[in-house]
Design an enzyme around this catalytic site. Structure first.
Site, PDB file in Angstrom:
ATOM      1  N   TYR A  70     -44.496  66.784 -11.208  1.00 13.62           N
ATOM      2  CA  TYR A  70     -44.115  65.453 -11.385  1.00 13.62           C
ATOM      3  C   TYR A  70     -43.768  64.412 -10.481  1.00 13.62           C
ATOM      4  O   TYR A  70     -43.268  63.304 -10.523  1.00 13.62           O
ATOM      5  CB  TYR A  70     -43.093  65.400 -12.528  1.00 13.62           C
ATOM      6  CG  TYR A  70     -42.729  64.202 -13.209  1.00 13.62           C
ATOM      7  CD1 TYR A  70     -43.808  63.500 -13.946  1.00 13.62           C
ATOM      8  CD2 TYR A  70     -41.338  63.375 -13.162  1.00 13.62           C
ATOM      9  CE1 TYR A  70     -43.669  62.185 -14.673  1.00 13.62           C
ATOM     10  CE2 TYR A  70     -41.223  62.400 -14.094  1.00 13.62           C
ATOM     11  CZ  TYR A  70     -42.184  61.831 -14.691  1.00 13.62           C
ATOM     12  OH  TYR A  70     -41.997  60.553 -15.269  1.00 13.62           O
ATOM     13  N   TRP A  79     -41.833  63.993  -7.854  1.00 12.06           N
ATOM     14  CA  TRP A  79     -40.733  63.763  -7.248  1.00 12.06           C
ATOM     15  C   TRP A  79     -40.277  64.938  -6.034  1.00 12.06           C
ATOM     16  O   TRP A  79     -39.069  64.813  -5.803  1.00 12.06           O
ATOM     17  CB  TRP A  79     -39.526  63.294  -8.419  1.00 12.06           C
ATOM     18  CG  TRP A  79     -39.394  62.168  -8.606  1.00 12.06           C
ATOM     19  CD1 TRP A  79     -39.901  61.784 -10.036  1.00 12.06           C
ATOM     20  CD2 TRP A  79     -39.168  60.870  -8.347  1.00 12.06           C
ATOM     21  NE1 TRP A  79     -39.899  60.519 -10.340  1.00 12.06           N
ATOM     22  CE2 TRP A  79     -39.149  59.824  -9.264  1.00 12.06           C
ATOM     23  CE3 TRP A  79     -38.827  60.601  -7.079  1.00 12.06           C
ATOM     24  CZ2 TRP A  79     -39.220  58.506  -8.931  1.00 12.06           C
ATOM     25  CZ3 TRP A  79     -38.660  59.393  -6.880  1.00 12.06           C
ATOM     26  CH2 TRP A  79     -38.912  58.212  -7.789  1.00 12.06           C
TER      27      TRP A  79
END
Length: 780
Positions: A121, A123
């Site tokens: 994802y 991050w």
């Protein structure tokens, strides 16, 4: 340092080394065995989340060596409902990579690369090289023949699909349209639906060196700009904005916008000339607005019971917008709900009806304040970028539909005008991200992961995702490796100097993937023969060359690495495509089918989706309290961490109460339930239940409870189908359904719940304790 004076600086003499994170640029050093951090000296409003690092660096939740789930090790790959409640066995790096390479080869050869889902994802790191999403995708592209990917994001899943249809360019809308400088200098009234909370705008992928949002709002306020906040939460704008709070019912924003435009139209206050020249489909929408097409005028009296606002208040609000340099802001939060496309679309229509789109400090500021690089200028030279290669597998899913995919292989679904089929996934490889934070209905997600043959996770700590994995590979924290930090909308490029040796046997993602690639015979394709330092030099070169081409000082990599970073030149704050379109609609049309702002979209209408028609509409309220669940829960972003990252860090832990995440209620609601400030409460609905501490505040609308996301999922009894999360993760309560058949975005912002005081024995927090492995010996 200005772009014209970007010569390399010397590092600090006091031992601090430059580094960056998604929540800001900082420096760090080890002193007497303790980590010290300090914010970038040029940052006018530093983010305190960097204070999570010291306690997190060597926390007991860190993973020290490769671990394999006992059931997978003893019984081999296959579906297993013991994921999340099994023991783990330590294993040497050599042995675990051998086993994992064999499993990847088995799935690839027996089922094809379309049976592998590459979960990440994005991050995981602020670094341009050690970016877990880039690393895993490059590895799967070069070593397994590709993978099934996800598209869009949990944050903007609805808007990122809708906006290209109605405005044309999502990136241009959020990054080159209305800037913070324009707001500070030109805006006369800012109507912020969902607000512009600093906890959100102080975070950016790749980091930011200057947090300017608070200062821009305060300068605008001092100049006389009015801020109007439409939200059930008063804290969604900072106090310095001096906002007037319009506390509406959660999820009612589209109804309010419709009533505002209706008021403008019936009073002749809308900009008909702008609508005629710059928009497509206004007459169709106007018939709906006035009730000519369905018999229901969308006036203030109609909207009043839907929004919880008096009709007179709605009319007065509309008239305050007329004749002003008005900026309409719609937060990401509004589209993270069922029918989330509608407020995004309707926000554009409201700005168009006011005739403000394309003006400095006016128009439509979608997403402004949702993240730090929105409303910023692009850098004018290339940024270091690690190539992911080409994915030979064309199949994909919308990112928030992972449980649907795993539970319903072969089922069909609608997405952006297409009928698609969920693939049958055997192996999920996850590096970067924690779906047990950002996904909805976590008990359903547990069932979905139980269907897999194999789940592989790279992680630095024992998140709930790691606890459900079959193979857990410990990876380094950014402070334990070197990298280049920066983002395309912040001028400062940072040499990310390592501060401390890796924890235990943790390895960089790159080193892990290189070891697997070697076993799969694809090492050259993945590494290209480069070490980490050689990759950094390679990635830096296009940036250096771009500076040289502009006649600017272009430090060598060695000079850059010995410095504390330097500023890159940036593009002008020119309003992007919307400004150009306003100035010359024929010569600079928008990249939409009509070349205009599409109030009615023939394309979307042709899809025939009942839950997303051809123009913005009120499609009903999905979050209506009832006797069983009488409160609306707002599950928004946390203040003390980025999503769930470093929930065990000092800054995050200090904000908890009695070890639990803190919810907020109105004192009147609490009194009716016999709840006092500081009590532990139980939130529940048909999907699950969790415990949280409670704080009482009059800064929340009555009938609403707010509990931020990000507390690590901590089931009291993992063997239950719907265990009580004792730590306060609201995603045990949220619904796992798409925003609509158009976008299939995340709907995790709102749901309905029951709330009661918890009077039983308080279960201990186990979220940060390593899972048990009694008597385990290192396996080969």
């Amino acid at each position: 340092m200005a772009a014209s004076d970007n010569a390399a600086q010397q590092p600090s003499e006091d031992g601090f080394r430059p580094h960056t994170s998604h929540w800001g640029v900082f420096s760090a050093r080890m002193k007497e065995g303790q980590l010290e951090v300090r914010p970038h000296e040029g940052d006018p409003d530093p983010n305190e989340i960097i204070q999570n690092f010291p306690a997190a660096l060597r926390h007991r939740a860190r993973i020290a060596q490769p671990m394999v789930r006992r059931g997978w090790l003893e019984n081999g790959p296959g579906p297993d409902d013991r994921r999340g409640r099994d023991e783990y066995v330590p294993m040497s790096w050599s042995a675990v990579l051998d086993r994992l390479a064999a499993e990847l080869r088995r799935v690839r050869d027996d089922h094809g690369p379309g049976a592998i889902f590459g979960g990440s994802y994005g991050w995981a790191s602020a670094g341009r090289f050690h970016h877990a999403q880039s690393q895993i995708h490059r590895f799967l592209n070069t070593s397994t023949g590709g993978y099934v990917k996800s598209v869009n994001s949990y944050s903007s899943g609805a808007s990122s699909v809708l906006v290209p249809h109605i405005i044309g360019d999502y990136e241009d809308l959020v990054k080159r349209n209305v800037s913070w400088e324009q707001m500070a200098e030109h805006s006369e009234v800012v109507l912020a639906f969902g607000g512009m909370a600093l906890k959100n705008s102080m975070v950016a992928g790749g980091g930011t060196s200057r947090h300017v949002e608070r200062g821009a709002m305060e300068r605008a306020k001092a100049r006389g700009c009015e801020f109007l906040l439409v939200s059930p939460l008063r804290a969604d704008l900072p106090a310095g904005a001096g906002a007037e709070w319009v506390a509406n019912i959660p999820g009612s924003d589209t109804a309010l916008m419709l009533a505002l435009v209706h008021t403008l139209v019936v009073n002749g206050l809308h900009d008909r000339a702008f609508l005629d020249r710059y928009t497509a489909g206004w007459p169709v929408f106007e018939r709906y607005l006035l009730g000519e097409s369905d018999g229901q005028p969308k006036d203030a009296a109609w909207a009043s019971p839907l929004t919880g606002l008096a009709a007179e208040q709605i009319v007065a609000l509309a008239k305050r917008l007329h004749g002003k340099r008005a900026l309409i802001v719609v937060a990401h939060a509004l589209q993270r709900a069922e029918h989330g496309e509608q407020p995004v679309w309707m926000g554009m229509v409201l700005a168009a009806a006011l005739g403000q789109i394309g003006l400095p400090g006016g128009g439509y500021g979608y997403g402004l304040g949702a993240i730090a690089y929105y409303g910023r200028r692009y850098n004018a030279v290339p940024m270091p970028t690690f190539s992911q290669g080409k994915n030979p597998v064309s199949d994909f899913i919308p990112v928030a539909r992972i449980s649907d995919m795993l539970l319903n292989p072969g089922a069909s679904y609608r997405y952006n005008g297409q009928t698609r089929t969920y693939p049958e996934i055997k192996l999920v490889y996850w590096a970067g991200g924690n779906p047990f934070h950002h996904h909805q209905d976590l008990n359903r997600l547990r069932q979905a992961f139980a269907r897999l043959d194999t789940l592989v996770v790279h992680e630095l700590a024992w998140t709930a995702t790691a606890r459900h994995a079959d193979v857990v590979l410990p990876c380094t924290m950014t402070l334990e490796r070197e990298d280049i930090g920066g983002n395309p909308n912040d001028p400062l490029l940072v040499p990310m100097q390592p501060v401390v040796a890796p924890y235990g046997e943790a390895r960089d993602d790159y080193v892990i993937f290189a070891g697997l690639a070697e076993r799969l015979g694809t090492a050259e394709a993945f590494t290209e023969g480069r070490s980490v330092r050689q990759w950094l030099e390679h990635l830096y070169e296009p940036t250096r060359a771009g500076l040289a081409e502009k006649g600017l000082p272009a430090p060598s990599f060695a000079e850059f690495w010995a410095s504390e970073g330097f500023d890159l030149p940036q593009q002008p704050d020119d309003g992007g495509k919307l400004r150009a379109f306003r100035n010359d609609p024929e010569g600079a049309p928008l990249p939409t089918p009509s070349g205009k702002l599409e109030i009615f979209s023939e394309t979307i209408a042709s899809f025939g989706e009942a839950d997303c028609p051809g123009h913005p509409a009120w499609l009903g309220q999905r979050y209506v309290p009832d006797a069983a669940t009488p409160y609306v829960l707002v599950a928004n972003q946390p203040r003390t961490r980025l999503h769930s990252q470093f929930d065990f860090g000092g800054h995050s832990s200090d904000a908890k109460h009695r070890g639990r995440e803190v919810a907020h209620m109105h004192p009147d609601d609490a009194a009716a339930r016999g709840i006092a400030d500081g009590d532990i409460i139980r939130l529940s609905n048909q999907r699950g239940a969790c415990l949280a501490a409670v704080r009482l505040t009059d800064g929340i609308r009555r009938g609403v409870v707010q509990l931020p996301t990000g507390a690590w999922y901590d089931p009291a009894d993992p063997q239950d189908d719907k265990p009580l999360c004792v730590h306060g993760n609201p995603n045990v309560l949220t619904r796992d359904v798409g925003t609509s058949a158009l976008a299939q975005g995340c709907t995790g912002q709102l749901t309905t719940v029951q709330v009661e005081r918890f009077d039983g024995n308080l279960p201990p927090i186990q979220a940060f304790e390593p899972p048990g492995a009694p008597g385990a010996q290192a396996a080969e």
